[in-house]
Design a protein around this motif. Sequence first.
Motif, PDB file in Angstrom:
ATOM      1  N   ILE A  36       0.468  -1.188   0.222  1.00 23.28           N
ATOM      2  CA  ILE A  36      -0.346   0.229  -0.052  1.00 23.28           C
ATOM      3  C   ILE A  36       1.020   1.115   0.110  1.00 23.28           C
ATOM      4  CG2 ILE A  36      -1.484   1.435   1.313  1.00 23.28           C
ATOM      5  CD1 ILE A  36      -2.951  -1.523   2.066  1.00 23.28           C
ATOM      6  N   CYS A  89      -5.874   0.855   6.608  1.00 22.25           N
ATOM      7  CA  CYS A  89      -4.625  -0.007   5.501  1.00 22.25           C
ATOM      8  C   CYS A  89      -4.274  -1.045   5.477  1.00 22.25           C
ATOM      9  CB  CYS A  89      -3.439   1.674   4.739  1.00 22.25           C
ATOM     10  SG  CYS A  89      -4.727   2.491   4.354  1.00 22.25           S
ATOM     11  N   MET A  93       3.369  -1.296   3.670  1.00 14.61           N
ATOM     12  CA  MET A  93       2.365   0.203   3.514  1.00 14.61           C
ATOM     13  C   MET A  93       3.767   0.666   3.651  1.00 14.61           C
ATOM     14  SD  MET A  93      -0.475   0.188   6.811  1.00 14.61           S
ATOM     15  CE  MET A  93      -0.134   0.662   8.230  1.00 14.61           C
ATOM     16  N   SER A 152       0.634   5.456   0.294  1.00 19.38           N
ATOM     17  CA  SER A 152      -0.020   6.554   0.054  1.00 19.38           C
ATOM     18  C   SER A 152       0.433   7.634   0.242  1.00 19.38           C
ATOM     19  CB  SER A 152      -0.778   6.553   1.739  1.00 19.38           C
ATOM     20  OG  SER A 152      -1.655   7.356   1.869  1.00 19.38           O
TER      21      SER A 152
END
Length: 208
Positions: free
Chosen positions: A99, A120, A130, A101
């Motif tokens: 992930i 998440c 992530m 972001s």
Amino acid sequence: MEFWESSFIEKQTMWGFEPADSAMLTRDFFLAEHVKHVLIPGIGYGRNAKVFMDAGIAVTGIEISQTAIDLARQNGIDIDIVHGSVTGMPFDDKRYDGIFSHALIHLLNQGEREKFIQDCYAQLKPGGYMVFTTISKKAPMFGTGKLLDQNYFETKDGVKLFFYDTDSITDQFGKFGLVEISEINEPNKSMANKPSMPFLMITCKKAS
């Protein structure tokens, strides 16, 4: 939602098409870790998605602005993009092995930030990673505007920003497999005369 929709309508591809430096670093990291499918919450018009796609990594996006999704489509980003707010996650029951972001979490309030991190993490496969990038307290606008909460300010343009440091990162990400915090100065690639912005990169790994 109206803020981002009107921003994309007015400014279109406002950050240009050069990917963020942190996206390129994350791509290299994900390739080394054999990540095959990445979820990008806040994908915008896809400028950071393309670096993963070009490296052979499958990408799924989440984006609040339909205009941004339309811009992504116009620019060849032909992937699954959910039209919705990250505060509404999860939108599916898939598990991703990566992930990414970028520059999103600092736009959320405390409750939204906590839920976003949890959501998440819940969508990561065991052993998955992530990576979040967020604005740092070292940013020049830290402490300006209207104080809303500790390290949380509203700019004159009405944008609410939470400024992270290592303590707040450790506090919020500590129980979600935090493995690294690193500093990165993100160049303003669409406006060469603007200074780079101090960001923090947060890497977490889900126990396998």
